[in-house]
Design a protein around this motif. Structure first.
Motif, PDB file in Angstrom:
ATOM      1  N   GLY A   1       0.826  -1.205   0.000  1.00 14.38           N
ATOM      2  CA  GLY A   1       0.000   0.000   0.000  1.00 14.38           C
ATOM      3  C   GLY A   1       0.857   1.249   0.000  1.00 14.38           C
ATOM      4  N   THR A   2       0.314   2.292  -0.607  1.00 13.72           N
ATOM      5  CA  THR A   2       1.002   3.589  -0.599  1.00 13.72           C
ATOM      6  C   THR A   2      -0.013   4.710  -0.399  1.00 13.72           C
ATOM      7  OG1 THR A   2       0.980   3.465  -3.030  1.00 13.72           O
ATOM      8  CG2 THR A   2       3.071   2.994  -1.940  1.00 13.72           C
ATOM      9  N   GLY A   3      -0.973   4.489   0.533  1.00 10.81           N
ATOM     10  CA  GLY A   3      -1.904   5.542   0.943  1.00 10.81           C
ATOM     11  C   GLY A   3      -1.293   6.323   2.107  1.00 10.81           C
ATOM     12  N   SER A   4      -2.125   7.131   2.763  1.00 11.58           N
ATOM     13  CA  SER A   4      -1.626   7.995   3.851  1.00 11.58           C
ATOM     14  C   SER A   4      -0.929   7.189   4.943  1.00 11.58           C
ATOM     15  CB  SER A   4      -2.779   8.749   4.502  1.00 11.58           C
ATOM     16  OG  SER A   4      -3.367   9.627   3.596  1.00 11.58           O
ATOM     17  N   SER A   5      -1.511   6.041   5.312  1.00  5.98           N
ATOM     18  CA  SER A   5      -0.924   5.265   6.412  1.00  5.98           C
ATOM     19  C   SER A   5       0.457   4.764   6.020  1.00  5.98           C
ATOM     20  CB  SER A   5      -1.815   4.072   6.758  1.00  5.98           C
ATOM     21  OG  SER A   5      -3.109   4.489   7.094  1.00  5.98           O
ATOM     22  N   ALA A   6       0.566   4.202   4.817  1.00  6.72           N
ATOM     23  CA  ALA A   6       1.855   3.680   4.356  1.00  6.72           C
ATOM     24  C   ALA A   6       2.879   4.804   4.245  1.00  6.72           C
ATOM     25  CB  ALA A   6       1.683   2.995   3.005  1.00  6.72           C
TER      26      ALA A   6
ATOM     27  N   THR B   1      -8.050  14.144  -5.791  1.00  8.14           N
ATOM     28  CA  THR B   1      -9.256  13.306  -5.923  1.00  8.14           C
ATOM     29  C   THR B   1      -9.096  12.004  -5.159  1.00  8.14           C
ATOM     30  OG1 THR B   1      -8.440  12.388  -7.990  1.00  8.14           O
ATOM     31  CG2 THR B   1      -9.929  14.278  -8.143  1.00  8.14           C
ATOM     32  N   LYS B   2      -7.866  11.680  -4.799  1.00  8.12           N
ATOM     33  CA  LYS B   2      -7.616  10.749  -3.704  1.00  8.12           C
ATOM     34  C   LYS B   2      -7.036  11.632  -2.616  1.00  8.12           C
ATOM     35  CE  LYS B   2      -6.635   6.359  -5.827  1.00  8.12           C
ATOM     36  NZ  LYS B   2      -5.762   5.189  -5.698  1.00  8.12           N
ATOM     37  N   ARG B   3      -7.273  11.282  -1.378  1.00  3.97           N
ATOM     38  CA  ARG B   3      -6.824  12.134  -0.283  1.00  3.97           C
ATOM     39  C   ARG B   3      -5.336  12.468  -0.437  1.00  3.97           C
ATOM     40  NH1 ARG B   3      -9.136  14.354   4.542  1.00  3.97           N
ATOM     41  NH2 ARG B   3      -7.472  14.562   6.049  1.00  3.97           N
TER      42      ARG B   3
ATOM     43  N   GLN C   1       3.814  -1.257  -4.305  1.00  2.00           N
ATOM     44  CA  GLN C   1       2.952  -0.149  -4.709  1.00  2.00           C
ATOM     45  C   GLN C   1       2.072  -0.541  -5.888  1.00  2.00           C
ATOM     46  OE1 GLN C   1       4.345   4.156  -5.684  1.00  2.00           O
ATOM     47  NE2 GLN C   1       4.347   3.070  -7.629  1.00  2.00           N
ATOM     48  N   ARG C   2       0.756  -0.336  -5.707  1.00  2.00           N
ATOM     49  CA  ARG C   2      -0.133  -0.558  -6.852  1.00  2.00           C
ATOM     50  C   ARG C   2      -0.385   0.769  -7.563  1.00  2.00           C
ATOM     51  NH1 ARG C   2      -5.569  -3.866  -5.923  1.00  2.00           N
ATOM     52  NH2 ARG C   2      -6.230  -1.948  -4.905  1.00  2.00           N
ATOM     53  N   THR C   3      -0.764   1.799  -6.775  1.00  2.00           N
ATOM     54  CA  THR C   3      -1.025   3.107  -7.378  1.00  2.00           C
ATOM     55  C   THR C   3      -0.175   4.154  -6.654  1.00  2.00           C
ATOM     56  OG1 THR C   3      -3.310   2.372  -7.646  1.00  2.00           O
ATOM     57  CG2 THR C   3      -2.858   4.698  -8.069  1.00  2.00           C
ATOM     58  N   PRO C   4       0.709   4.843  -7.362  1.00  2.00           N
ATOM     59  CA  PRO C   4       1.469   5.885  -6.684  1.00  2.00           C
ATOM     60  C   PRO C   4       0.546   7.008  -6.224  1.00  2.00           C
ATOM     61  CG  PRO C   4       2.068   5.729  -9.030  1.00  2.00           C
ATOM     62  CD  PRO C   4       1.012   4.705  -8.778  1.00  2.00           C
TER      63      PRO C   4
HETATM   64  O1  N01 Z   1      -5.666   3.687   3.043  1.00  2.00           O
HETATM   65  P1  N01 Z   1      -5.760   4.046   1.485  1.00  2.00           P
HETATM   66  P2  N01 Z   1      -4.865   4.425   4.210  1.00  2.00           P
HETATM   67  N1  N01 Z   1      -2.802  -4.934  -3.507  1.00  2.00           N
HETATM   68  O2  N01 Z   1      -7.024   3.442   1.025  1.00  2.00           O
HETATM   69  C1  N01 Z   1      -3.330  -0.285  -1.548  1.00  2.00           C
HETATM   70  C2  N01 Z   1      -6.949   8.699   6.487  1.00  2.00           C
HETATM   71  N2  N01 Z   1      -5.640   8.717   7.097  1.00  2.00           N
HETATM   72  O3  N01 Z   1      -5.067   3.674   5.465  1.00  2.00           O
HETATM   73  O4  N01 Z   1      -4.643   2.875  -4.604  1.00  2.00           O
HETATM   74  C3  N01 Z   1      -1.948  -3.910  -3.446  1.00  2.00           C
HETATM   75  O5  N01 Z   1      -5.558   5.493   1.258  1.00  2.00           O
HETATM   76  C4  N01 Z   1      -4.000   0.836  -2.279  1.00  2.00           C
HETATM   77  O6  N01 Z   1      -3.672   0.797  -3.643  1.00  2.00           O
HETATM   78  P3  N01 Z   1      -4.715   1.376  -4.748  1.00  2.00           P
HETATM   79  C5  N01 Z   1      -6.872   9.474   5.192  1.00  2.00           C
HETATM   80  O7  N01 Z   1      -8.087  10.097   4.959  1.00  2.00           O
HETATM   81  C6  N01 Z   1      -5.204   9.914   7.528  1.00  2.00           C
HETATM   82  O8  N01 Z   1      -3.482   4.727   3.795  1.00  2.00           O
HETATM   83  O9  N01 Z   1      -6.069   0.840  -4.359  1.00  2.00           O
HETATM   84  N3  N01 Z   1      -2.223  -2.740  -2.880  1.00  2.00           N
HETATM   85  C7  N01 Z   1      -3.456   2.029  -1.523  1.00  2.00           C
HETATM   86  O10 N01 Z   1      -2.177   2.355  -1.946  1.00  2.00           O
HETATM   87  C8  N01 Z   1      -6.580   8.382   4.216  1.00  2.00           C
HETATM   88  O11 N01 Z   1      -6.883   8.691   2.888  1.00  2.00           O
HETATM   89  C9  N01 Z   1      -3.955  10.008   8.023  1.00  2.00           C
HETATM   90  O12 N01 Z   1      -4.224   0.841  -6.024  1.00  2.00           O
HETATM   91  C10 N01 Z   1      -3.434  -2.585  -2.371  1.00  2.00           C
HETATM   92  C11 N01 Z   1      -3.375   1.491  -0.097  1.00  2.00           C
HETATM   93  O13 N01 Z   1      -3.376   0.090  -0.184  1.00  2.00           O
HETATM   94  C12 N01 Z   1      -7.429   7.267   4.767  1.00  2.00           C
HETATM   95  O14 N01 Z   1      -7.274   7.370   6.168  1.00  2.00           O
HETATM   96  C13 N01 Z   1      -3.132   8.915   8.127  1.00  2.00           C
HETATM   97  C14 N01 Z   1      -4.388  -3.610  -2.399  1.00  2.00           C
HETATM   98  C15 N01 Z   1      -4.547   1.907   0.729  1.00  2.00           C
HETATM   99  O15 N01 Z   1      -4.526   3.284   0.880  1.00  2.00           O
HETATM  100  C16 N01 Z   1      -6.997   5.872   4.338  1.00  2.00           C
HETATM  101  O16 N01 Z   1      -5.593   5.796   4.324  1.00  2.00           O
HETATM  102  C17 N01 Z   1      -3.604   7.696   7.689  1.00  2.00           C
HETATM  103  C18 N01 Z   1      -4.030  -4.818  -3.007  1.00  2.00           C
HETATM  104  N4  N01 Z   1      -4.886  -5.822  -3.123  1.00  2.00           N
HETATM  105  C19 N01 Z   1      -4.869   7.614   7.175  1.00  2.00           C
HETATM  106  N5  N01 Z   1      -5.509  -3.142  -1.809  1.00  2.00           N
HETATM  107  C20 N01 Z   1      -3.508  11.338   8.441  1.00  2.00           C
HETATM  108  O17 N01 Z   1      -4.192  12.076   9.108  1.00  2.00           O
HETATM  109  C21 N01 Z   1      -5.248  -1.897  -1.418  1.00  2.00           C
HETATM  110  N6  N01 Z   1      -3.997  -1.553  -1.760  1.00  2.00           N
HETATM  111  C22 N01 Z   1      -2.225  11.769   7.970  1.00  2.00           C
END
Ligand code: N01
Length: 538
Positions: free
Chosen positions: A187-192, A330-332, A210-213
């Motif tokens: 994963g490469t969302g906010s948590s990662a 359009t993604k956070r 990483q699936r989506t940068p």
């Molecule tokens: O989750 P996400 P998060 N195989 O959904 C990947 C809030 N937050 O927990 O984009 C491989 O954003 C997925 O890839 P893709 C904030 O609102 C806030 O990081 O689906 N990869 C993506 O990269 C945030 O937006 C803070 O292609 C897979 C990742 O996992 C929301 O919570 C901090 C997969 C998921 O990213 C969520 O954030 C943290 C697979 N099968 C969170 N499935 C702060 O305040 C999923 N992924 C700073």
């Protein structure tokens, strides 16, 4: 009061969840003289900030803004230490709130709400907890959070992996030490993006799958400067007012901005640079049309691509880190400390899952279509079933046994993101169709809880026992939420805002993008008009 015969605890109100929303709901409803309890699955308060305790977990809204405004005493006594508060500090704050306002006795910990069935004859919600406990309450307040239902994708043969598996959304309470270990992060969302730099600094090797940068801007986090902090603490009301009445509730100063293409390229670049240097999400808001105009957004994307190429030394790695298939925001938008620079470390590998997908786990790691990656630990940072996930995780049945899951098969339907037709006296705090995840959650939570508390008081004043949304008002609101979203670039992304991260979830834009201030004014007008669009019954 316990009804011994049936062994059912009867209350005026039950609140599901004891995070920011649940704690404030308890505080308000108790102050109205209601008997109220919260059911909380965790063994402590905190909600999101209880569970998400992974390394680097930090809020992306500035700490002075990401705090309650309901108590001047609390505002005066709580001293935030950093520009962006880390998870431990926010959790301490919520624990302090629970103690200071004596809320803990009202909370049943380690108790998850499993089912809520409306008893029409009794005018009550009959509730069952996961362990079979039973309660009955006139009012049910779902304070279950927008990002609280974790999603872990299935990986073939994961059970064969011999190493340890972690989830950012359910991180262990004891210290996790990755020293000397080979770690993989999926994963490469906010948590990662928050945990990757810290894991890389500790582990022997880190492989990022990483699936989506994603786009990420620097936080430039720092200790708060004491004099500026004190000045704000002594003068909170105008700051809070600006947050409540502004469009985003994220930034107190919202001066009108020019459209991107009205600016000369050098001036545009200067603005973007200034926002980048200041840090945080300001980059999104230093032009007026970043989220509505594709050409405007393209200028932001180009700016970000330039920064990523500047920071990341290996051009091939930089190219893999460039988001290309969705408009910025359009993604956070992520907020980080040293995320892109982490890929310059010799112990970090970036695996592009679009080019080489994961095939299966093995005892020794993960096998992609191209290679086997040896791992001692695997971290899932794979997101949540957002906004609707936690609501639908409870078996909710309204009038005549109708199921919320059926009513929402094609997408959630709530009036103002607060109430659903056919579900009397059931309130969702920051539910679908409200500003919620696009806003400062604390500001939106306080607004919703205040609205609900005032609505319950209005019921009492009118001698009514139930309130629910009118179907026509709900339909009109749902259509309005969709229409406003269509005027933006949001629907162009496969994001969790659109439900796209959950297989089979309807593709519907979940939050309301019409603005926090305008939404608040709309709610106030509706209340002033005798709760137009709601039905109140004796
Ligand atoms: O989750 P996400 P998060 N195989 O959904 C990947 C809030 N937050 O927990 O984009 C491989 O954003 C997925 O890839 P893709 C904030 O609102 C806030 O990081 O689906 N990869 C993506 O990269 C945030 O937006 C803070 O292609 C897979 C990742 O996992 C929301 O919570 C901090 C997969 C998921 O990213 C969520 O954030 C943290 C697979 N099968 C969170 N499935 C702060 O305040 C999923 N992924 C700073």
């Amino acid at each position: 009061m316990a009804n011994e015969q049936e062994n059912v605890e009867a209350l005026d109100a039950v609140v599901a969840g004891a995070g920011f929303a649940g704690l404030y709901a308890l505080y308000r409803l108790r102050a109205m003289g209601l008997t109220v309890r919260a059911l909380e699955a965790a063994d402590d308060v905190g909600g999101t900030w209880y569970w998400n305790r992974y390394p680097g977990a930090r809020c992306d809204v500035e700490s002075m803004a990401y705090s309650y405004s309901f108590s001047p005493e609390l505002e005066r006594e709580w001293v935030w230490t950093e520009r962006y508060a880390g998870q431990p500090e926010i959790l301490r704050y919520l624990q302090h709130v629970a103690e200071r306002f004596d809320l803990r006795p009202l909370i049943r910990f380690r108790t998850r709400l499993a089912a809520a069935h409306y008893d029409e004859a009794g005018g009550l919600w009959r509730l069952t907890t996961e362990r079979g406990g039973r309660l009955a309450a006139r009012f049910l307040v779902m304070a279950t959070g927008c990002l609280s239902q974790p999603r872990v994708p299935p990986i073939a043969e994961l059970e064969t992996f011999a190493g340890r598996i972690y989830r950012t959304s359910q991180w262990p309470h004891e210290d996790v030490d990755f020293s000397g270990l080979r770690v993989g992060v999926i994963g490469t969302g906010s948590s990662a993006i928050q945990c990757i730099p810290l894991i890389a600094a500790q582990a022997a090797h880190l492989t990022v799958f990483q699936r989506t940068p994603n786009f990420s801007v620097p936080a430039h986090n720092a200790p708060l400067e004491p004099a500026a902090r004190r000045a704000l603490m002594d003068n909170y009301p105008p700051f809070r007012k600006a947050l409540r009445e502004g469009f985003t509730s994220l930034l107190p100063e919202e001066t009108p901005q020019p459209a991107a293409l009205e600016l000369a390229p050098e001036e545009r670049e200067r603005r973007y640079r200034a926002a980048w240097e200041e840090g945080g999400i300001k980059l999104m808001f230093c032009i007026s049309d970043g989220i509505t105009s594709k050409p405007a957004n393209d200028t932001l994307v180009k700016f970000m691509h330039d920064r990523i190429r500047e920071i990341v030394h290996d051009p091939a790695v930089a190219e893999r880190l460039l988001p290309r298939d969705f408009p910025l925001g359009t993604k956070r938008l992520c907020v980080d400390t040293d995320y892109y620079a982490t890929f310059n470390r010799p112990n970090v590998t970036l695996v592009d899952l679009r080019a080489t997908p994961i095939v299966a786990a093995t005892p020794a790691g993960l096998r992609t279509s191209a290679a086997e990656h040896a791992l001692d630990s695997l971290v899932f940072a794979t997101g949540f079933d957002a906004v609707t996930g936690a609501l639908l995780a409870v078996d909710i049945r309204g009038r005549a046994g109708r199921r919320l899951a059926d009513d929402w098969r094609d997408g959630p339907r709530m009036y103002l993101g607060l109430m659903a037709a056919g579900y009397p006296n059931l309130f969702a705090i920051t539910g679908p169709g409200s500003p919620s995840v696009l806003s400062n959650m604390v500001v939106s939570i306080e607004q919703h809880v205040d609205f609900v508390a005032e609505l319950i008081a209005a019921l009492g004043a009118r001698g009514a026992r139930t309130v629910e949304a009118q179907a026509a008002a709900q339909d009109a609101w749902v259509a309005h939420v969709a229409e406003v979203a269509q005027g933006t670039l949001y629907p162009q992304a496969n994001s969790w805002y659109m439900g796209s991260n959950i297989p089979g979830k309807p593709r519907v834009f979940l939050p309301y993008v019409g603005g926090v201030g305008p939404y608040r004014r709309k709610c106030a007008e509706i209340a002033a008009a005798g709760y137009a669009g709601f039905e109140l019954h004796a």
